[in-house]
Write an enzyme that holds these catalytic residues in place. Structure first.
Site, PDB file in Angstrom:
ATOM      1  N   ASP A  28      -4.347   1.565  -3.630  1.00 47.81           N
ATOM      2  CA  ASP A  28      -4.537   2.986  -3.329  1.00 47.81           C
ATOM      3  C   ASP A  28      -5.666   3.619  -4.134  1.00 47.81           C
ATOM      4  OD1 ASP A  28      -2.544   3.218  -1.396  1.00 47.81           O
ATOM      5  OD2 ASP A  28      -0.990   3.715  -2.857  1.00 47.81           O
ATOM      6  N   LYS A  79      -0.776  11.745  -3.164  1.00 52.55           N
ATOM      7  CA  LYS A  79      -1.127  11.576  -1.750  1.00 52.55           C
ATOM      8  C   LYS A  79       0.141  11.358  -0.942  1.00 52.55           C
ATOM      9  CE  LYS A  79      -0.035   7.027  -1.414  1.00 52.55           C
ATOM     10  NZ  LYS A  79       1.036   6.483  -0.547  1.00 52.55           N
TER      11      LYS A  79
END
Length: 279
Positions: free
Chosen positions: A132, A8
């Site tokens: 995350d 990401k």
């Protein structure tokens, strides 16, 4: 079965405040990328974990083990797995490599064990594995808030390409947060950035990108600051550090420009990869 673990970037990241429990309240826009690790997962009599990268820890400190423990404690998982990880996402890069692997094993284990729980509920609880991990379980473009557990999926319409460039040295996430001086940091306008994505207002988006953690990461690793300045000098539309670093990403709509820069930085010894958003 095979499950991709997508890296990401934080298209923008705002650290709002330091909480009394030691965590931080965040507001972020996060995008999954085509760059990914690959997990090969099969049912087994006992858990076994191997990896093609000898630098990856295989003990209980790896988030894959923590993710399986979370599923067993919270969602009744009883099955065991043989897991082989093909590692492609660099570590200490701000690309959520470990969290992506945890998100991927959660998705794979749920499928193989036929766990019928809503993915959103499993993702929210996965904050105990890592900040995350909820986003990495969902694996879709999103606004992310709280300590990472509040996920709002975005159906954005803004197209651009992404170049990732990482120096050989990393940045400690723990130290990056510890060194924040809230009197000095920037706070990007996450709401405005989200509107730009939804409305395809690319030029405004490029001007709005920001990351609160650049303040401390630049102090901890001056190479990151120099790399961002170099990419901006190279004429990309915008450049920003992802997460707590040390990867800097550039966005642009000129494929040939980014391709030239990818080759240039790779020749200089950087990890350099031109990627797309997952999808």
């Amino acid at each position: 079965m095979k499950e991709d673990a997508n890296a990401k970037i934080n298209l923008s990241l705002d650290v709002i405040r330091r909480r009394t429990d030691g965590y931080h309240d965040l507001r972020m826009i996060m995008l999954p990328l085509s760059l990914h690790d690959t997990l090969h997962v099969t049912l087994s009599d006992q858990d076994m974990f191997t990896c093609d990268d000898p630098s990856v820890p295989l003990d209980e400190h790896n988030l894959i083990w923590k993710a399986l423990r979370y599923l067993r404690q919270q969602w009744g998982l009883q099955e065991h797995f043989t897991i082989h990880l093909e590692k492609r996402i660099p570590m200490e890069a701000g690309l959520a490599g470990g969290s992506a692997d945890a998100g991927a094993i959660i998705r794979a284990a749920m499928k193989l064990a036929n766990i019928q729980a809503p993915l959103e509920a499993v993702a929210q609880g996965a904050k105990q594995v890592g900040a995350d991990v909820p986003f990495c379980v969902m694996n879709q473009s999103a606004r992310v808030e709280g300590i990472g557990e509040k996920i709002t999926v975005l159906q954005d319409a803004c197209s651009f390409e992404i170049l990732l460039v990482k120096p050989a040295t990393g940045v400690s996430t723990k130290h990056a947060y510890q060194m924040l001086d809230f009197a000095q940091v920037i706070h990007p306008d996450i709401d405005a950035i989200e509107r730009c994505l939804l409305r395809d207002d690319y030029h405004s988006l490029c001007a709005l990108l920001g990351n609160t953690l650049e303040y401390s990461a630049f102090l901890l690793n001056p190479q990151v600051k120099e790399l961002k300045a170099s990419l901006i000098k190279d004429g990309v539309d915008s450049a920003l550090m992802s997460g707590s670093g040390s990867t800097v990403f550039a966005i642009d709509r000129d494929h040939q420009k980014l391709q030239r820069l990818q080759q240039y930085y790779q020749a200089q010894g950087y990890f350099s990869q031109l990627v797309q958003r997952k999808g």
